[in-house]
Design an enzyme around this catalytic site. Structure first.
Site, PDB file in Angstrom:
ATOM      1  N   SER A 157       0.824  -1.217   0.000  1.00 53.21           N
ATOM      2  CA  SER A 157       0.000   0.000   0.000  1.00 53.21           C
ATOM      3  C   SER A 157       0.849   1.255   0.000  1.00 53.21           C
ATOM      4  CB  SER A 157      -0.850   0.056   1.280  1.00 53.21           C
ATOM      5  OG  SER A 157      -1.720  -1.015   1.355  1.00 53.21           O
ATOM      6  N   HIS A 181      -1.071  -3.013  -7.419  1.00 49.60           N
ATOM      7  CA  HIS A 181      -1.795  -2.583  -6.224  1.00 49.60           C
ATOM      8  C   HIS A 181      -3.296  -2.719  -6.453  1.00 49.60           C
ATOM      9  CE1 HIS A 181      -2.923   0.683  -3.129  1.00 49.60           C
ATOM     10  NE2 HIS A 181      -2.724  -0.468  -2.516  1.00 49.60           N
ATOM     11  N   GLU A 206      -3.537  -0.475  -9.737  1.00 48.64           N
ATOM     12  CA  GLU A 206      -2.418   0.423 -10.028  1.00 48.64           C
ATOM     13  C   GLU A 206      -1.216  -0.449 -10.404  1.00 48.64           C
ATOM     14  OE1 GLU A 206      -3.366   4.318  -7.260  1.00 48.64           O
ATOM     15  OE2 GLU A 206      -2.287   2.681  -6.302  1.00 48.64           O
ATOM     16  N   ASN A 212      -3.746   5.890  -2.669  1.00 53.28           N
ATOM     17  CA  ASN A 212      -3.451   6.027  -1.231  1.00 53.28           C
ATOM     18  C   ASN A 212      -2.814   7.361  -0.874  1.00 53.28           C
ATOM     19  OD1 ASN A 212      -4.599   3.644  -0.556  1.00 53.28           O
ATOM     20  ND2 ASN A 212      -2.691   2.486  -0.375  1.00 53.28           N
TER      21      ASN A 212
END
Ligand code: CAA
Ligand code: NAD
Length: 309
Positions: free
Chosen positions: A144, A165, A177, A215
């Site tokens: 993350s 991701h 991602e 994030n």
């Protein structure tokens, strides 16, 4: 060979570098994310080996996959329950489990790591896998917040290392991602993009920067919601309602933090506040730290900001 003309390979390159069509996938970590990634890969016809530290954890993961597949099948095959059952059984047949990463990696085209958000633990895992894996195998981390290049540095396959991701819950969230480092080859990056598409997901290309895209925006927002509550400016219930009804978010920030896992949120914040101690966006929250120290990690332990049903 033609591909070498556009290949970006500033790290270790070898003749093993080629455009890998991914059929066999090894997922390490059978928690919320690893089980979800295993599920979507198996449901889209990939042969999946899910690896974790004990058979009990793996049994729980497969049970979770089965439960989630039933929810998907109920919707997808609403008028054809037999087709739904067929989809469930075929998907489960594509999943095997193992507690031995060194042997599970044999025959794998891709490893996706979804273990605890800790650099040293991820490096140890990839360092071991690098010695055992076939030369063509691509490695990817679902981290993350950690730099992909730092995780990759434990291996000798920097050109065949990238980030994938996924988002929680993986069967429902449509984005992946795809992260390339300065050493990731174009062939590896393309293989990761194509793999994401083969799962029915929409990939976006990301640089290897803290938090990538989602994030880097979502975590500071979530932390500011917690700090707003700590300052006494709103109850967590009102903040959640406000963001759902006022901004159209499917979950409020406290509900989402519980859903993601407060330990994961804290690991992310600890890493970023160490890197940039003066950045107010990465300031620590006493309330978050207290809940984590009490083992209240959110949905996975039954209590976080809220008690789960
Ligand atoms: N598996 C399969 N189907 C699921 C599912 C799962 N795990 N979760 C939800 N569904 C489907 C089901 O069809 C479900 O209907 P049933 O209950 O009849 O089975 C339907 O979605 C609706 O679910 P819910 O009624 O439980 O709730 P909902 O309408 O709020 O949808 C949600 C659930 C999709 C999770 C939605 O609330 C949502 O999108 N929340 C935000 C999630 C989010 O922001 N994720 C990103 C987190 S950040 C991250 O992942 C990155 C990181 O590194 C931390
Ligand atoms: P989790 O705690 O639910 O699961 C982690 C699993 O990894 C556990 O089953 C644990 O037994 C296993 N594990 C730990 N060390 C291991 C090792 N050395 N070998 C094999 N298995 C090992 O965590 P999660 O929420 O699934 O997160 C996993 C990764 O995905 C983390 O890097 C996290 O940052 C990232 N991520 C999490 C979310 C989220 O919303 N939770 C979203 C995207 C990415």
């Amino acid at each position: 060979m033609a591909f070498l003309s556009h290949q970006v390979c500033r790290g270790f390159c070898s003749s093993a570098v080629r455009n890998v069509v991914i059929k066999q996938v090894m997922i390490v970590g059978g928690g919320q994310m690893g089980a979800g990634i295993a599920q979507v890969a198996a449901a889209t016809g990939h042969s999946v080996t899910l690896v974790d530290m004990s058979d009990d954890i793996l049994k729980k993961a497969v049970k979770g996959i089965e439960g989630s597949l039933k929810r998907v099948a109920k919707k997808k095959f609403a008028d054809k329950p037999e087709a739904g059952e067929d989809f469930l059984q075929k998907t489960l047949q594509n999943v095997s489990t193992s507690t031995d990463p060194g042997s599970a990696v044999q025959g794998s085209d891709l490893v996706v790591e979804a273990i605890v958000e800790n650099l040293k633990v991820k490096q140890d895992l990839f360092g071991q896998l690098d010695k055992a894996a076939p030369a063509h195998t691509i490695f990817a981390s679902n981290t993350s917040s950690l730099p992909i290049s730092d995780i990759a540095s434990a291996t000798n396959r920097l050109d065949r290392f990238g980030g994938l991701h996924f988002f929680n819950p993986v069967p429902m969230m449509r984005l992946v991602e795809v992260i390339g480092t300065s050493a990731t080859s174009q062939e590896t990056f393309d293989s990761l993009l194509n793999f994401s598409k083969s799962l029915g997901k929409t990939p976006v290309s990301c640089k290897d920067t803290a938090g990538f895209i989602v994030n880097r925006l979502l975590v500071p927002y979530t932390m500011e919601a917690i700090r707003l509550h700590e300052r006494g400016h709103g109850s967590k219930e009102d903040i959640d309602i406000a963001m759902k009804l006022g901004a159209g978010y499917p979950m409020g920030p406290f509900e989402l933090a519980d859903y993601v896992g407060l330990d994961t949120l804290k690991f992310i914040m600890d890493g970023w506040s160490t890197l940039e101690p003066n950045n107010p966006l990465f300031a620590q929250s006493e309330l978050l730290n207290k809940l984590v120290s009490e083992g209240k990690l959110g949905k996975k332990t039954g209590e976080g900001f809220y008690k789960s049903n």
